[in-house]
Structures are given as C-alpha cells and as structure tokens.
Design a protein around this motif. Sequence first.
Motif, PDB file in Angstrom:
ATOM      1  N   ARG A   1     -15.532 -15.458  -3.768  1.00  0.00           N
ATOM      2  CA  ARG A   1     -14.887 -15.461  -2.448  1.00  0.00           C
ATOM      3  C   ARG A   1     -13.501 -14.819  -2.499  1.00  0.00           C
ATOM      4  O   ARG A   1     -13.024 -14.261  -1.512  1.00  0.00           O
ATOM      5  N   ALA A   2     -12.858 -14.867  -3.678  1.00  0.00           N
ATOM      6  CA  ALA A   2     -11.522 -14.274  -3.799  1.00  0.00           C
ATOM      7  C   ALA A   2     -11.603 -12.760  -3.806  1.00  0.00           C
ATOM      8  O   ALA A   2     -10.919 -12.084  -3.017  1.00  0.00           O
ATOM      9  N   TRP A   3     -12.439 -12.180  -4.711  1.00  0.00           N
ATOM     10  CA  TRP A   3     -12.464 -10.713  -4.791  1.00  0.00           C
ATOM     11  C   TRP A   3     -13.175 -10.104  -3.590  1.00  0.00           C
ATOM     12  O   TRP A   3     -12.782  -9.040  -3.097  1.00  0.00           O
ATOM     13  N   LEU A   4     -14.221 -10.780  -3.087  1.00  0.00           N
ATOM     14  CA  LEU A   4     -14.920 -10.236  -1.935  1.00  0.00           C
ATOM     15  C   LEU A   4     -14.044 -10.312  -0.679  1.00  0.00           C
ATOM     16  O   LEU A   4     -13.985  -9.358   0.112  1.00  0.00           O
ATOM     17  N   GLY A   5     -13.339 -11.431  -0.516  1.00  0.00           N
ATOM     18  CA  GLY A   5     -12.424 -11.552   0.621  1.00  0.00           C
ATOM     19  C   GLY A   5     -11.301 -10.539   0.557  1.00  0.00           C
ATOM     20  O   GLY A   5     -10.925  -9.943   1.574  1.00  0.00           O
ATOM     21  N   GLY A   6     -10.768 -10.307  -0.657  1.00  0.00           N
ATOM     22  CA  GLY A   6      -9.709  -9.307  -0.802  1.00  0.00           C
ATOM     23  C   GLY A   6     -10.191  -7.913  -0.506  1.00  0.00           C
ATOM     24  O   GLY A   6      -9.494  -7.115   0.137  1.00  0.00           O
ATOM     25  N   TRP A   7     -11.414  -7.598  -0.954  1.00  0.00           N
ATOM     26  CA  TRP A   7     -11.975  -6.268  -0.686  1.00  0.00           C
ATOM     27  C   TRP A   7     -12.200  -6.063   0.804  1.00  0.00           C
ATOM     28  O   TRP A   7     -11.894  -4.990   1.347  1.00  0.00           O
ATOM     29  N   VAL A   8     -12.724  -7.069   1.490  1.00  0.00           N
ATOM     30  CA  VAL A   8     -12.961  -6.955   2.933  1.00  0.00           C
ATOM     31  C   VAL A   8     -11.632  -6.782   3.676  1.00  0.00           C
ATOM     32  O   VAL A   8     -11.511  -5.935   4.577  1.00  0.00           O
ATOM     33  N   LEU A   9     -10.625  -7.569   3.306  1.00  0.00           N
ATOM     34  CA  LEU A   9      -9.327  -7.495   3.981  1.00  0.00           C
ATOM     35  C   LEU A   9      -8.684  -6.121   3.789  1.00  0.00           C
ATOM     36  O   LEU A   9      -8.242  -5.483   4.763  1.00  0.00           O
ATOM     37  N   THR A  10      -8.624  -5.651   2.545  1.00  0.00           N
ATOM     38  CA  THR A  10      -7.997  -4.350   2.298  1.00  0.00           C
ATOM     39  C   THR A  10      -8.818  -3.214   2.903  1.00  0.00           C
ATOM     40  O   THR A  10      -8.249  -2.189   3.324  1.00  0.00           O
TER      41      THR A  10
ATOM     42  N   LEU B  20      -9.479   1.083   6.910  1.00  0.00           N
ATOM     43  CA  LEU B  20     -10.254   1.642   8.025  1.00  0.00           C
ATOM     44  C   LEU B  20      -9.402   1.816   9.267  1.00  0.00           C
ATOM     45  O   LEU B  20      -9.662   2.710  10.087  1.00  0.00           O
ATOM     46  N   ALA B  21      -8.372   0.999   9.410  1.00  0.00           N
ATOM     47  CA  ALA B  21      -7.477   1.140  10.558  1.00  0.00           C
ATOM     48  C   ALA B  21      -6.388   2.180  10.298  1.00  0.00           C
ATOM     49  O   ALA B  21      -6.016   2.938  11.204  1.00  0.00           O
ATOM     50  N   ALA B  22      -5.882   2.222   9.058  1.00  0.00           N
ATOM     51  CA  ALA B  22      -4.715   3.048   8.775  1.00  0.00           C
ATOM     52  C   ALA B  22      -5.059   4.506   8.506  1.00  0.00           C
ATOM     53  O   ALA B  22      -4.379   5.409   9.017  1.00  0.00           O
ATOM     54  N   PHE B  23      -6.101   4.777   7.731  1.00  0.00           N
ATOM     55  CA  PHE B  23      -6.367   6.159   7.317  1.00  0.00           C
ATOM     56  C   PHE B  23      -6.774   7.063   8.484  1.00  0.00           C
ATOM     57  O   PHE B  23      -6.305   8.200   8.553  1.00  0.00           O
TER      58      PHE B  23
ATOM     59  N   ALA C  32     -15.156   4.529   4.965  1.00  0.00           N
ATOM     60  CA  ALA C  32     -16.081   3.471   4.550  1.00  0.00           C
ATOM     61  C   ALA C  32     -16.830   3.863   3.284  1.00  0.00           C
ATOM     62  O   ALA C  32     -17.013   3.047   2.369  1.00  0.00           O
ATOM     63  N   VAL C  33     -17.266   5.119   3.200  1.00  0.00           N
ATOM     64  CA  VAL C  33     -17.957   5.586   1.997  1.00  0.00           C
ATOM     65  C   VAL C  33     -17.042   5.516   0.784  1.00  0.00           C
ATOM     66  O   VAL C  33     -17.447   5.081  -0.308  1.00  0.00           O
TER      67      VAL C  33
ATOM     68  N   LEU D 283      -8.494  10.843   1.336  1.00  0.00           N
ATOM     69  CA  LEU D 283      -9.675  10.146   0.829  1.00  0.00           C
ATOM     70  C   LEU D 283      -9.728  10.191  -0.697  1.00  0.00           C
ATOM     71  O   LEU D 283     -10.106   9.210  -1.346  1.00  0.00           O
ATOM     72  N   GLY D 284      -9.338  11.322  -1.279  1.00  0.00           N
ATOM     73  CA  GLY D 284      -9.278  11.410  -2.735  1.00  0.00           C
ATOM     74  C   GLY D 284      -8.233  10.466  -3.317  1.00  0.00           C
ATOM     75  O   GLY D 284      -8.464   9.820  -4.348  1.00  0.00           O
ATOM     76  N   ALA D 285      -7.074  10.376  -2.640  1.00  0.00           N
ATOM     77  CA  ALA D 285      -6.024   9.461  -3.099  1.00  0.00           C
ATOM     78  C   ALA D 285      -6.471   8.007  -2.979  1.00  0.00           C
ATOM     79  O   ALA D 285      -6.166   7.179  -3.846  1.00  0.00           O
ATOM     80  N   LEU D 286      -7.199   7.691  -1.910  1.00  0.00           N
ATOM     81  CA  LEU D 286      -7.722   6.334  -1.744  1.00  0.00           C
ATOM     82  C   LEU D 286      -8.670   5.980  -2.894  1.00  0.00           C
ATOM     83  O   LEU D 286      -8.576   4.896  -3.484  1.00  0.00           O
ATOM     84  N   SER D 287      -9.566   6.888  -3.218  1.00  0.00           N
ATOM     85  CA  SER D 287     -10.512   6.647  -4.315  1.00  0.00           C
ATOM     86  C   SER D 287      -9.779   6.491  -5.640  1.00  0.00           C
ATOM     87  O   SER D 287     -10.067   5.573  -6.426  1.00  0.00           O
ATOM     88  N   THR D 288      -8.817   7.381  -5.899  1.00  0.00           N
ATOM     89  CA  THR D 288      -8.067   7.310  -7.154  1.00  0.00           C
ATOM     90  C   THR D 288      -7.292   6.005  -7.251  1.00  0.00           C
ATOM     91  O   THR D 288      -7.234   5.386  -8.319  1.00  0.00           O
ATOM     92  N   GLY D 289      -6.689   5.585  -6.137  1.00  0.00           N
ATOM     93  CA  GLY D 289      -5.916   4.345  -6.149  1.00  0.00           C
ATOM     94  C   GLY D 289      -6.761   3.128  -6.469  1.00  0.00           C
ATOM     95  O   GLY D 289      -6.351   2.256  -7.244  1.00  0.00           O
TER      96      GLY D 289
END
Length: 257
Positions: A8-17, A22-25, A37-38, A88-94
């Motif tokens: 619940r911790a890692w899944l909740g963190g992944w959903v939140l971030t 999805l809102a910011a980029f 999303a991909v 998108l590349g920076a997001l993946s790298t991060g």
Amino acid sequence: DDLEVPRRAWLGGWVLTSCVALAAFPALFGCRPAFVAVALVAAPLWSVGIVQATGTTGSNVASSCGKLMIIVFAAWYGRPAVVPVLALGALSTGVIDQALDLVRDFRTARLLGAPAKALLAAQLVGAVVSVVTSAVLYHAYVSGVKLPSAALPCVIAKSYRGLAFAFAGGASALPDHCLELSAICGFLALGCDVLRDVLPPRYGARCPSGIAVGVGIILGFGQVSASVVGLAVNALWRRRAPASHARRAELFGAAML
C-alpha cells in the motif's frame, strides 16, 4: 523479507506521483496525457532490469534508457516535438535513477554495516529536501550563467535534442539493419540468462551474463579499459589469496568505483 516495503505504501506513492505528473507535464511541456501514462508505466518496469544491471556491474545506465525512451516517443509523435519528447525522456530517466539511488543506498548500508531502514529513511528525507534546494540552486545558476554559451556549449543537451529531432520520422532514421541486430543481441542475451538458470550451477556459472555484456557494450573505451584491468586484478586476487579476497574484495571494488 522483513525489509519489504508494504504494497500500500509503494503503490499509493506511485499513484499519487503519477497523478501529479499527469497534471503537470501536459500543462508545462505540452505532453500528450497518454504518452505520460505510458512513461509512468514503462519506467518502473525498465527499473527492474536496470537495478539488476547496477547491482551486477556498478554502472549507472539510466541515461542510456532515457535516450531510448526519447527515440521511442519521438517516433511515436511522428513529427518534431522536441520539448514534449525531452520532457518524457527526463521523466523516464528520473524514475529509473531513483531506483538506482535506492540500490546504491542498500549497497552502501551493506558495506558499512548500517541498517537498511536508516538508509531508506535518509533517502526519503533527502528527496523531500531536494524539492526546495534543487529548484533554488537551479534558479540561482541560470540567473548568473547564460546557457548555452561559448564557454558552456551544453554538448550533452544538444545530443538529446538531436535525438528528438532525428527520430521524429520513426525507425527509418536508424542505421541499416539496426533493428535486426538489436533483436539478435536481445535473443542471445535472453538465451544466456535462461541457460544460467536452467543448467546445473557448475555449468550455468560459465555462461556469460547478458546484463554484464550489455553494460560493457554501451560503456566508453576508457571505462571498459579500466574495467578489464580491474577484473583481471580481481581474478588474480581471488586465485592467490581467496580468504583475503572474500573479506575485502567487495569493499575495495566499491571504493574503486
């Protein structure tokens, strides 16, 4: 197993971030929400293999994966869209780089005999602090330095930008037979890993590691040369003084890295 992060911790963190991204980029960089999303789904999957590569070789290949994602998204757009593709590349790298930082923290904890939970907590504190400090330092840096300039031409940034432009036309920008050779190498690496798992340990250990071979291929000549010397020294040390090698080789190797 007792250090496993609750689901619940890692899944909740992944959903939140992911919601934040999805809102910011799309708002900041004009990225298509479907592409964001991909990237958010693909990058964690990439991290599994990359973490294994870092644990095996000690090399950080996150930037190489980021370049590959730039190629994929540039071809997917089908037209020059430099800013969204680079974002998108920076997001993946991060995302991948954070996973690698966690692996390095655990390796440091093992070498120092420190509790892994303490290292994990320290990384979380550092990540929160860096939200403020990195933004402030970047603003101070770009306020006093004009980029690019003759003194600071931003060569690496130009290479990423060039990828985003060159592959807007899709796979046709690749050299001849590049996809075929990549597929052959991929199947060979997969075959080696399967053999290492299914053969008896005595024989499986003699099969080359696909991850180690792949990392060796993408490294530059200088790093490869140093790695060859280091591996030769390690093999000689293990043969001549196995007891000393078992006690000190890991710490010595980490220090050399």
